[in-house]
Design an enzyme around this catalytic site. Structure first.
Site, mmCIF file in Angstrom:
data_model
loop_
_atom_site.group_PDB
_atom_site.id
_atom_site.type_symbol
_atom_site.label_atom_id
_atom_site.label_comp_id
_atom_site.label_asym_id
_atom_site.label_seq_id
_atom_site.Cartn_x
_atom_site.Cartn_y
_atom_site.Cartn_z
ATOM 1 N N CYS A 172 -3.811 13.168 -3.372
ATOM 2 C CA CYS A 172 -3.657 13.105 -1.917
ATOM 3 C C CYS A 172 -2.533 13.974 -1.384
ATOM 4 O O CYS A 172 -2.351 14.059 -0.168
ATOM 5 C CB CYS A 172 -3.458 11.652 -1.487
ATOM 6 S SG CYS A 172 -4.856 10.595 -1.924
ATOM 7 N N HIS A 312 2.822 9.750 6.066
ATOM 8 C CA HIS A 312 1.599 9.607 5.275
ATOM 9 C C HIS A 312 0.744 8.507 5.918
ATOM 10 O O HIS A 312 -0.457 8.673 6.084
ATOM 11 C CB HIS A 312 1.941 9.264 3.826
ATOM 12 C CG HIS A 312 0.760 9.188 2.922
ATOM 13 N ND1 HIS A 312 -0.004 10.292 2.604
ATOM 14 C CD2 HIS A 312 0.200 8.139 2.277
ATOM 15 C CE1 HIS A 312 -0.982 9.928 1.800
ATOM 16 N NE2 HIS A 312 -0.885 8.618 1.588
ATOM 17 N N GLU A 323 7.290 4.512 2.441
ATOM 18 C CA GLU A 323 7.735 5.740 3.088
ATOM 19 C C GLU A 323 8.697 5.468 4.234
ATOM 20 O O GLU A 323 9.548 6.315 4.539
ATOM 21 C CB GLU A 323 6.556 6.588 3.547
ATOM 22 C CG GLU A 323 5.734 6.037 4.677
ATOM 23 C CD GLU A 323 4.732 7.078 5.172
ATOM 24 O OE1 GLU A 323 5.088 8.268 5.238
ATOM 25 O OE2 GLU A 323 3.588 6.701 5.476
ATOM 26 N N LYS A 344 -3.638 9.258 10.350
ATOM 27 C CA LYS A 344 -4.773 8.695 9.600
ATOM 28 C C LYS A 344 -5.388 7.518 10.356
ATOM 29 O O LYS A 344 -6.532 7.151 10.104
ATOM 30 C CB LYS A 344 -4.332 8.268 8.204
ATOM 31 C CG LYS A 344 -3.963 9.424 7.280
ATOM 32 C CD LYS A 344 -3.548 8.916 5.911
ATOM 33 C CE LYS A 344 -3.125 10.057 4.988
ATOM 34 N NZ LYS A 344 -1.839 10.663 5.405
ATOM 35 N N HIS A 349 -8.321 8.977 5.954
ATOM 36 C CA HIS A 349 -7.607 9.600 4.833
ATOM 37 C C HIS A 349 -8.594 10.457 4.048
ATOM 38 O O HIS A 349 -9.388 9.948 3.264
ATOM 39 C CB HIS A 349 -7.005 8.513 3.945
ATOM 40 C CG HIS A 349 -6.063 9.023 2.906
ATOM 41 N ND1 HIS A 349 -5.943 10.355 2.580
ATOM 42 C CD2 HIS A 349 -5.174 8.369 2.092
ATOM 43 C CE1 HIS A 349 -5.048 10.504 1.639
ATOM 44 N NE2 HIS A 349 -4.557 9.312 1.333
ATOM 45 N N PHE A 408 -2.009 9.049 -5.449
ATOM 46 C CA PHE A 408 -2.213 8.341 -6.708
ATOM 47 C C PHE A 408 -1.770 9.224 -7.868
ATOM 48 O O PHE A 408 -1.983 10.435 -7.876
ATOM 49 C CB PHE A 408 -3.683 7.967 -6.875
ATOM 50 C CG PHE A 408 -4.154 6.861 -5.966
ATOM 51 C CD1 PHE A 408 -3.255 6.097 -5.247
ATOM 52 C CD2 PHE A 408 -5.500 6.583 -5.845
ATOM 53 C CE1 PHE A 408 -3.681 5.080 -4.410
ATOM 54 C CE2 PHE A 408 -5.945 5.571 -5.013
ATOM 55 C CZ PHE A 408 -5.042 4.813 -4.290
#
Length: 426
Positions: A172, A312, A323, A344, A349, A408
């Site tokens: 990502c 994010h 975050e 997002k 996403h 990930f």
């Protein structure tokens, strides 16, 4: 080694996004806080835990590809080619002659041609009936669908770029890291122009199943338009998206000499891996904070120089808190004085593509002096205590912007955009 004398600027932007095909419609959607999440139409998702996604209403033929090009390329490449065409038009560049030798390609993708590969396997195995498949039923282009490198090769052919070419697949964070790689190519003198960005088309049964298994996706199937709720107390997970953003990154003096329109400078990039867990994140955000610190150092900025943070903002419990802590750790008290939002919430996403879509959004936000909202933020989580600009955009002048990504495998990345003439940067 990178040299401080060579700087890289964005001179072209092309976008294929959920709810918006093209750069201007994309900006309008974000500025107005419109959500493009809906019940999945690409396939029957009734048996899935999550049945919501942010799909692109994308027709490759209607958007300029020939029937042959559409057949030859997976959806991930189709979207990248259309975005690249817009970015090149926007830049005003004609890539030929000596410039072709000095133009490279760096594109990110997390899952590549998954959509077509899954479809081809269904055909070859007759719906999974046959373990041994007959290759004579395969399309002649199946090899290109299989190889991630075909994405960079196709973009290079489209642009006429004869310089370095690479696919960056860091999950990502691919869309941030591909632009970071392009920045390094220009700083090192390997190229004067880079066609960069990312593309992903992960909305398929196999990808959705993978996210169902780990329970990372939202379960708000009854309210698809507000299913993704970053930083909200009642958030239940992320929503998959798809799309592509391609940027023309150009050496600053090269762009100035030809009188190009400059959106922003890509001033610094850093990436780290937490070596901790495939999907888990530490609550303190130390690894993302380290990436932020290094990106700021490369950009020769202080934390107090940052005017806005693009989060994010996936909408999962652990990521939003992670975050938030990372930004506070790096920016200190200044983090409380600036806006930080997550788009997002509107476009989902799109895995490897989202980082580049967010960079494009940040560049457009800087140009328009407007901060995009975090949609669907109805009741802020007390553990997420920064200014997330709920639901309505805000006028805001920005000279330096930070965008971050988490992926990930433990990937943590940060990238800084600045006004080219920002004081203190030479």
């Amino acid at each position: 080694m990178p040299t401080i004398d060579r700087r890289a600027v964005i001179t072209g932007i092309g976008v294929v996004a959920p709810g918006a095909i093209g750069r201007d419609p994309f900006w309008t959607l974000l500025r107005n806080g419109v959500t493009a999440t809906r019940i999945i139409t690409a396939f029957d998702a009734d048996r899935h835990r999550c049945r919501v996604a942010a799909e692109c209403d994308f027709d490759p033929i209607a958007n300029g590809l020939t029937h042959r090009e559409a057949r030859a390329h997976d959806r991930v490449t189709q979207m990248a080619l259309v975005a690249a065409d817009e970015a090149l038009r926007d830049s005003g560049l004609t890539i030929d002659g000596e410039l072709a030798e000095r133009t490279g390609t760096a594109v990110g993708s997390a899952v590549g041609g998954t959509t077509t590969m899954e479809r081809e396997y269904t055909v070859l195995s007759d719906g999974g009936e046959h373990w041994v498949v007959d290759p004579s039923f395969a399309t002649p282009h199946v090899h290109d669908y299989f190889l991630p490198s075909s994405l960079a090769a196709s973009l290079a052919r489209r642009a006429g770029a004869l310089g370095p070419a690479a696919v960056i697949s860091n999950g990502c964070t691919s869309g941030i890291d591909s632009v970071g790689y392009a920045l390094e190519m220009i700083q090192r003198g390997e190229a004067d122009v880079m066609v960069t960005g990312a593309s992903d088309a992960p909305i398929s049964p196999i990808t959705l199943t993978c996210f169902d298994v780990i329970k990372a996706t939202s379960i708000r199937n009854d309210t698809p338009e507000s299913a993704c709720r970053p930083f909200d107390r009642n958030r239940t997970g992320l929503i998959l998206g798809e799309g592509s953003a391609i940027l023309i990154l150009e050496e600053a003096e090269h762009a100035r000499r030809r009188g190009a329109h400059i959106y922003a400078e890509v001033a610094g990039h850093a990436t780290r891996c937490n070596a901790f867990h495939m999907t888990g994140l530490s609550a303190q955000g130390a690894e993302m904070s380290e990436a932020i610190d290094h990106a700021l150092s490369k950009a020769r900025l202080n934390p107090t120089d940052i005017d806005y943070v693009n989060a994010h903002g996936s909408g999962t419990k652990q990521n939003d808190k992670h975050e938030t802590e990372a930004v506070k750790r790096s920016l200190g008290e200044h983090a409380y004085r600036i806006p930080m939002t997550g788009i997002k919430s509107m476009i989902g996403h799109s895995l490897g593509a989202i980082g580049s879509l967010e960079i494009a959004a940040c560049a457009l936000a800087m140009q328009n002096k407007v901060v995009m909202p975090t949609a669907n933020l109805f009741e802020q989580d007390p553990d997420c205590d920064l200014d997330y600009v709920p639901n309505i955009a805000r006028d805001h002048d920005m000279k330096a912007v930070l965008t971050v990504g988490s992926g990930f495998g433990g990937f943590q990345s940060a990238l800084v955009l600045t006004d080219l003439e920002l004081a203190g940067r030479g």
